[in-house]
Design a protein around this motif. Structure first.
Motif, mmCIF file in Angstrom:
data_model
loop_
_atom_site.group_PDB
_atom_site.id
_atom_site.type_symbol
_atom_site.label_atom_id
_atom_site.label_comp_id
_atom_site.label_asym_id
_atom_site.label_seq_id
_atom_site.Cartn_x
_atom_site.Cartn_y
_atom_site.Cartn_z
ATOM 1 N N GLU A 11 0.825 -1.211 0.000
ATOM 2 C CA GLU A 11 0.000 0.000 0.000
ATOM 3 C C GLU A 11 0.858 1.259 0.000
ATOM 4 O O GLU A 11 0.538 2.251 -0.675
ATOM 5 C CB GLU A 11 -0.930 0.012 1.219
ATOM 6 C CG GLU A 11 -1.948 -1.113 1.264
ATOM 7 C CD GLU A 11 -1.358 -2.450 1.728
ATOM 8 O OE1 GLU A 11 -0.180 -2.461 2.195
ATOM 9 O OE2 GLU A 11 -2.056 -3.471 1.619
ATOM 10 N N GLU A 12 1.955 1.236 0.760
ATOM 11 C CA GLU A 12 2.853 2.396 0.807
ATOM 12 C C GLU A 12 3.582 2.573 -0.522
ATOM 13 O O GLU A 12 3.680 3.687 -1.045
ATOM 14 C CB GLU A 12 3.878 2.233 1.933
ATOM 15 C CG GLU A 12 3.311 2.391 3.322
ATOM 16 C CD GLU A 12 4.386 2.301 4.379
ATOM 17 O OE1 GLU A 12 4.485 3.239 5.197
ATOM 18 O OE2 GLU A 12 5.132 1.298 4.406
ATOM 19 N N VAL A 13 4.087 1.469 -1.064
ATOM 20 C CA VAL A 13 4.803 1.539 -2.331
ATOM 21 C C VAL A 13 3.882 2.071 -3.430
ATOM 22 O O VAL A 13 4.290 2.879 -4.271
ATOM 23 C CB VAL A 13 5.370 0.162 -2.718
ATOM 24 C CG1 VAL A 13 6.013 0.206 -4.104
ATOM 25 C CG2 VAL A 13 6.397 -0.299 -1.685
ATOM 26 N N ALA A 14 2.626 1.641 -3.410
ATOM 27 C CA ALA A 14 1.662 2.101 -4.419
ATOM 28 C C ALA A 14 1.466 3.603 -4.354
ATOM 29 O O ALA A 14 1.325 4.265 -5.399
ATOM 30 C CB ALA A 14 0.323 1.386 -4.221
ATOM 31 N N GLN A 15 1.469 4.171 -3.158
ATOM 32 C CA GLN A 15 1.322 5.622 -3.029
ATOM 33 C C GLN A 15 2.503 6.364 -3.649
ATOM 34 O O GLN A 15 2.336 7.404 -4.292
ATOM 35 C CB GLN A 15 1.177 6.005 -1.559
ATOM 36 C CG GLN A 15 -0.155 5.586 -0.940
ATOM 37 C CD GLN A 15 -0.314 6.087 0.480
ATOM 38 O OE1 GLN A 15 -0.161 7.282 0.755
ATOM 39 N NE2 GLN A 15 -0.611 5.192 1.397
ATOM 40 N N TYR A 16 3.701 5.815 -3.465
ATOM 41 C CA TYR A 16 4.881 6.443 -4.077
ATOM 42 C C TYR A 16 4.887 6.243 -5.590
ATOM 43 O O TYR A 16 5.339 7.119 -6.347
ATOM 44 C CB TYR A 16 6.161 5.899 -3.440
ATOM 45 C CG TYR A 16 6.457 6.555 -2.111
ATOM 46 C CD1 TYR A 16 7.205 7.730 -2.054
ATOM 47 C CD2 TYR A 16 5.968 6.025 -0.920
ATOM 48 C CE1 TYR A 16 7.459 8.349 -0.835
ATOM 49 C CE2 TYR A 16 6.221 6.633 0.302
ATOM 50 C CZ TYR A 16 6.975 7.797 0.338
ATOM 51 O OH TYR A 16 7.218 8.410 1.536
ATOM 52 N N ASP A 17 4.391 5.103 -6.051
ATOM 53 C CA ASP A 17 4.242 4.892 -7.493
ATOM 54 C C ASP A 17 3.338 5.961 -8.086
ATOM 55 O O ASP A 17 3.644 6.552 -9.134
ATOM 56 C CB ASP A 17 3.640 3.512 -7.772
ATOM 57 C CG ASP A 17 4.680 2.403 -7.807
ATOM 58 O OD1 ASP A 17 5.826 2.677 -8.194
ATOM 59 O OD2 ASP A 17 4.335 1.269 -7.437
ATOM 60 N N ASP A 18 2.209 6.208 -7.416
ATOM 61 C CA ASP A 18 1.259 7.220 -7.893
ATOM 62 C C ASP A 18 1.897 8.608 -7.886
ATOM 63 O O ASP A 18 1.714 9.398 -8.817
ATOM 64 C CB ASP A 18 -0.001 7.220 -7.018
ATOM 65 C CG ASP A 18 -0.857 5.987 -7.224
ATOM 66 O OD1 ASP A 18 -0.650 5.287 -8.238
ATOM 67 O OD2 ASP A 18 -1.729 5.713 -6.373
ATOM 68 N N ALA A 19 2.641 8.901 -6.818
ATOM 69 C CA ALA A 19 3.303 10.206 -6.723
ATOM 70 C C ALA A 19 4.305 10.372 -7.858
ATOM 71 O O ALA A 19 4.401 11.454 -8.472
ATOM 72 C CB ALA A 19 4.006 10.348 -5.371
ATOM 73 N N TYR A 20 5.038 9.303 -8.164
ATOM 74 C CA TYR A 20 6.034 9.381 -9.224
ATOM 75 C C TYR A 20 5.370 9.610 -10.588
ATOM 76 O O TYR A 20 5.835 10.435 -11.387
ATOM 77 C CB TYR A 20 6.887 8.118 -9.252
ATOM 78 C CG TYR A 20 8.125 8.298 -10.098
ATOM 79 C CD1 TYR A 20 9.275 8.867 -9.556
ATOM 80 C CD2 TYR A 20 8.134 7.951 -11.443
ATOM 81 C CE1 TYR A 20 10.396 9.074 -10.331
ATOM 82 C CE2 TYR A 20 9.250 8.157 -12.221
ATOM 83 C CZ TYR A 20 10.381 8.725 -11.654
ATOM 84 O OH TYR A 20 11.488 8.949 -12.437
ATOM 85 N N LEU A 21 4.298 8.887 -10.843
ATOM 86 C CA LEU A 21 3.580 9.069 -12.107
ATOM 87 C C LEU A 21 3.078 10.504 -12.248
ATOM 88 O O LEU A 21 3.117 11.092 -13.338
ATOM 89 C CB LEU A 21 2.410 8.086 -12.197
ATOM 90 C CG LEU A 21 2.785 6.621 -12.394
ATOM 91 C CD1 LEU A 21 1.552 5.733 -12.300
ATOM 92 C CD2 LEU A 21 3.486 6.418 -13.740
ATOM 93 N N HIS A 22 2.632 11.075 -11.142
ATOM 94 C CA HIS A 22 2.161 12.465 -11.164
ATOM 95 C C HIS A 22 3.321 13.410 -11.454
ATOM 96 O O HIS A 22 3.188 14.367 -12.226
ATOM 97 C CB HIS A 22 1.510 12.804 -9.820
ATOM 98 C CG HIS A 22 0.777 14.100 -9.812
ATOM 99 N ND1 HIS A 22 -0.242 14.398 -10.697
ATOM 100 C CD2 HIS A 22 0.923 15.212 -9.035
ATOM 101 C CE1 HIS A 22 -0.701 15.613 -10.462
ATOM 102 N NE2 HIS A 22 0.001 16.132 -9.464
ATOM 103 N N LEU A 23 4.470 13.132 -10.871
ATOM 104 C CA LEU A 23 5.640 13.998 -11.052
ATOM 105 C C LEU A 23 6.150 13.990 -12.491
ATOM 106 O O LEU A 23 6.529 15.042 -13.030
ATOM 107 C CB LEU A 23 6.760 13.564 -10.107
ATOM 108 C CG LEU A 23 6.594 14.008 -8.655
ATOM 109 C CD1 LEU A 23 7.474 13.171 -7.741
ATOM 110 C CD2 LEU A 23 6.929 15.488 -8.506
ATOM 111 N N ILE A 24 6.167 12.817 -13.138
ATOM 112 C CA ILE A 24 6.676 12.796 -14.510
ATOM 113 C C ILE A 24 5.720 13.499 -15.476
ATOM 114 O O ILE A 24 6.140 13.991 -16.522
ATOM 115 C CB ILE A 24 7.000 11.356 -14.994
ATOM 116 C CG1 ILE A 24 5.762 10.475 -15.016
ATOM 117 C CG2 ILE A 24 8.090 10.744 -14.139
ATOM 118 C CD1 ILE A 24 6.027 9.083 -15.589
#
Length: 284
Positions: A249-262
């Motif tokens: 669940e935590e990793v998924a949140q960072y995945d989402d944040a990264y996708l937003h950043l790119i």
């Protein structure tokens, strides 16, 4: 100088793959323990990354899970390395202690995603930039040099044979922070331009004009592994230590944040143009 073996880090990867293989076999943990003849509490420790398996035990488990010969060999090699310890009296690698596990993880990763505010990430620093960063404290010249060489060695993970896909989002602040002076920064930005030509490296710049963004709380690094494709780790560091997050669940949140950043960052081509423009304006 040696590379840390990172047994704890490798156990994390093995544990994730054990859970995935068991669930793919439609077995509960207790059923898997019964079929392999392993004590249920031991199985729980293996799947929790708490204990290392012996290779004979691992072979029993992988046989029950129907792992093919090629993958079996890869996993057994990882199991063996997860038990490896530094021989008595062997010198520790010259790196900041909290980053030892990270080095082992980076070497086993197939994908590394990074967000940097400032300074530049270690993996894409020039030797001169690294020396300027590492020499700012109270370390002696010999120790600084050892740290610089250790950092350059880490960089070969992404600049070597290209088996690791590296994608970094650099905040504009990293480009403007004049580490080591104009000449050092001019060389560093030219290095970024060269790295951006490599097929396994993607560099995007997040400009100041992007405003508020998901990494305002700090930089982070995401790692994925071919041996355990469903498993990911987020690495976070701070002044006195580091954290490793691997709850899905935590990793998924960072995945989402990264996708937003790119999506917020400039494209690769626009980023390269921005880097060259800033180099000319600030450091020529």
């Amino acid at each position: 100088m040696t590379t840390p073996n990172g047994p704890t880090a490798l156990r994390r990867i093995i544990a994730a793959e054990l859970r995935r293989l068991r669930m793919a076999s439609d077995l509960t943990q207790r059923q898997a323990a019964e079929q392999t003849g392993i004590d249920p509490s031991a199985m729980a420790r293996y799947e929790g990354g708490v204990s290392s398996m012996s290779n004979p035990v691992a072979e029993k488990v992988f046989a029950v899970y129907g792992v093919d010969a090629e993958r079996n060999a890869e996993l057994l090699d990882l199991v063996k390395r997860s038990r490896k310890r530094r021989p008595k009296g062997e010198e520790r690698a010259v790196v900041w202690e909290p980053v030892e596990d990270l080095i082992a993880l980076e070497r086993d990763a197939s994908i590394i995603r990074e967000v940097a505010i400032q300074p530049m990430p270690g993996m894409i620093q020039t030797e001169r930039y690294a020396r300027a960063i590492l020499g700012r404290g109270k370390l002696g010249a010999d120790v600084v040099e050892d740290h610089v060489q250790a950092r350059l060695s880490r960089a070969t993970i992404v600049t070597g044979d290209g088996h690791v896909e590296y994608w970094v989002v650099l905040h504009e602040a990293a480009l403007r922070c004049a580490v080591g002076g104009a000449e050092t920064m001019r060389d560093q930005l030219a290095h970024l331009a060269e790295l951006s030509k490599r097929p396994n490296i993607t560099i995007q710049v997040l400009p100041d004009s992007a405003g508020a963004h998901p990494a305002l709380s700090g930089p982070f690094k995401l790692l994925r592994f071919p041996i355990a494709p469903e498993y990911g780790i987020v690495y976070l560091d701070y002044l006195t230590g580091a954290d490793y997050l691997d709850e899905p669940e935590e990793v998924a949140q960072y995945d989402d944040a990264y996708l937003h950043l790119i999506k917020m960052a400039l494209s690769e081509q626009a980023s390269l143009a921005f880097i060259k423009k800033l180099s000319k304006e600030l450091y020529s």
